[in-house]
Design an enzyme around this catalytic site. Structure first.
Site, PDB file in Angstrom:
ATOM      1  N   GLY A  19       0.829  -1.204   0.000  1.00 32.83           N
ATOM      2  CA  GLY A  19       0.000   0.000   0.000  1.00 32.83           C
ATOM      3  C   GLY A  19       0.864   1.254   0.000  1.00 32.83           C
ATOM      4  N   GLU A 176     -18.537  10.126  -1.101  1.00 32.67           N
ATOM      5  CA  GLU A 176     -18.167  10.053  -2.513  1.00 32.67           C
ATOM      6  C   GLU A 176     -18.941   8.951  -3.235  1.00 32.67           C
ATOM      7  OE1 GLU A 176     -13.654  11.872  -2.118  1.00 32.67           O
ATOM      8  OE2 GLU A 176     -13.927   9.700  -2.082  1.00 32.67           O
ATOM      9  N   ASP A 306      -2.585   2.225   8.326  1.00 39.86           N
ATOM     10  CA  ASP A 306      -3.846   1.929   9.016  1.00 39.86           C
ATOM     11  C   ASP A 306      -3.720   0.849  10.076  1.00 39.86           C
ATOM     12  OD1 ASP A 306      -5.062   3.794   7.449  1.00 39.86           O
ATOM     13  OD2 ASP A 306      -6.022   2.376   6.083  1.00 39.86           O
TER      14      ASP A 306
END
Length: 436
Positions: A19, A176, A306
């Protein structure tokens, strides 16, 4: 079986996860006196902030994905292995994977997060999460499958469950995504499905607190809510989900919505392989780290992004789960490892907040940068520029720009393909309800 433990010229740094944080750490170690081994279950990096556009047909999956090997083709000290990381043996300094075991001198855990259903098993069984490319493609297919199913039904009451779309979670992802689905109703439904009246389709955004985009300013929250309402999105605040059986989603206030589609964006939780002591796990299934991103009590092991929880007086809930935070941690950890090798000291990690933003539909957005607040069309241009320059690869940037330009001028997104039908779990007759 230990695949390789030869005498190496330089220390090995293993990075678990391709990531934002893992990629940045690997890039910062280019041409340094270390061997970098990146392990991921996929052979590509995903630009997650645009995942909702894959789910709603604006972008193809390969527009926001980039091969990891190609990304590091000019980095001679980089190696990649595609496999599932099973466990970490911190005592022996070994990472055990589905493709063999690898020893390390330094380990960076950058495994990211997955959806958090807060123990609500009925929702977990039937709702659609969106934390991977595969899950985004599932949403795209399932939304289109429901529209195809709706045209086969003559009675509007029978069509209603197929045309009610519920998005849970009022953060940037939920805002979104619900805005993008509402634009399908406004601009695409009448053209592609003339048998269905646009008035029959409903988009709901469910948020448990008193406002959407809670991490942004009050002005941004209010502007985003106004834009969503103009698109026809039904916003339900201070509403907690208690259950969903695949047919009806229920709320704590006693209300319910009959729907075939619930998309879950209400929370995330860290994901990591076995081998981390349970005493080191903080709220949200995140690994507790110190002020230098090191996993407490584990030698030469770092956690970033995260999956990490840097709890301080200034950050009682840890760093925000955004790409810039992970990238800054990745760069810092690379610097920390090099300093450690040279027996040098490094100052504690300090996060620089570059601001927050969210887009609402085709040409409106909200942006917070310090004391500066932008909204509307200019904010959307800012959002578009920031995301466009952040995507890996010239081809991906070009494809994304062309798709955005086409959608802006035509109000139409063209990737409405059902490649693989999504076999959603069948509703159960009786399910326990859990408070989310």
């Amino acid at each position: 079986m230990l695949l390789d433990r030869p005498e190496r010229k330089f220390p090995r740094v293993i990075i678990i996860g391709g990531g934002f944080g893992g990629v940045e750490a690997a890039r910062q170690l280019k041409d340094k006196e270390v061997e970098v081994l990146l392990i991921d279950r996929n052979n590509f990096h995903t630009f997650q902030p645009l995942m909702y556009q894959v789910a709603t047909g604006t972008l193809a999956a390969d527009a926001i994905s980039f091969p990891l090997r190609k990304m590091f083709k000019s980095q001679s000290n980089f190696r990649f292995r595609m496999g599932e990381v099973l466990s970490i043996d911190a005592n022996e300094k070994i990472v055990k994977t589905s493709v063999g075991d690898f020893d390390y001198d330094y380990l960076i855990i950058a495994t990211g997060a997955t959806s958090n259903f807060f123990g609500n098993k009925s929702v977990e069984s039937h709702a659609l999460p969106m934390k991977s490319i595969q899950e985004a493609l599932h949403i795209r297919s399932y939304v289109l499958q429901n529209l195809e199913a709706a045209v086969l039904l003559d009675d509007a009451k029978d069509r209603a469950p197929y045309l009610n779309f519920v998005v849970v979670g009022g953060g940037p992802t939920g805002v979104e995504l619900s805005g993008a689905i509402a634009e399908i109703q406004l601009h695409m439904l009448k053209k592609d499905y003339p048998e269905i009246s646009p008035n029959e389709m409903n988009v709901y955004l469910i948020e448990g607190t008193g406002k959407i985009l809670a991490a942004l300013s009050e002005k941004s929250s209010q502007d985003a809510a106004k834009y969503l309402k103009e698109l026809g999105v039904n916003i339900k605040l201070e509403t907690q989900v208690t259950g969903y059986d695949g047919e009806v989603i229920s709320f704590s206030n006693g209300d319910s919505i009959t729907t075939k589609t619930v998309i879950w964006g209400a929370g995330v939780m860290g994901q990591f392989p076995a081998g981390i002591n349970a005493d080191l796990i903080e709220r949200g299934n995140r690994i507790r780290i110190d002020a230098q991103c090191r996993v407490e009590s584990l030698e030469s092991v770092y956690a970033i992004g995260d999956v990490s929880a840097m709890i301080t007086q200034d950050l009682p809930r840890g760093l925000p789960g955004v790409a810039p935070a992970a990238q800054q941690q990745g760069a810092y950890v690379a610097k920390h490892i090099l300093a450690n090798m040279n027996k040098q000291q490094v100052a504690d990690f300090s996060y620089f907040d570059k601001g927050s933003m969210a887009t609402v539909g085709r040409n409106r957005a909200v942006v917070d940068m310090g004391k500066i607040h932008l909204s509307g069309f200019f904010a959307w241009l800012t959002w578009m520029f920031v995301h466009l320059v952040s995507i890996f690869g010239f081809r991906n940037k070009l494809i994304t720009f062309v798709n955005w330009s086409t959608k802006f001028f035509t109000k139409n997104s063209g990737i409405r393909l059902i490649i693989d039908k999504y076999p959603k779990p069948q509703p159960e007759k009786e399910e326990l309800e859990y408070q989310s």
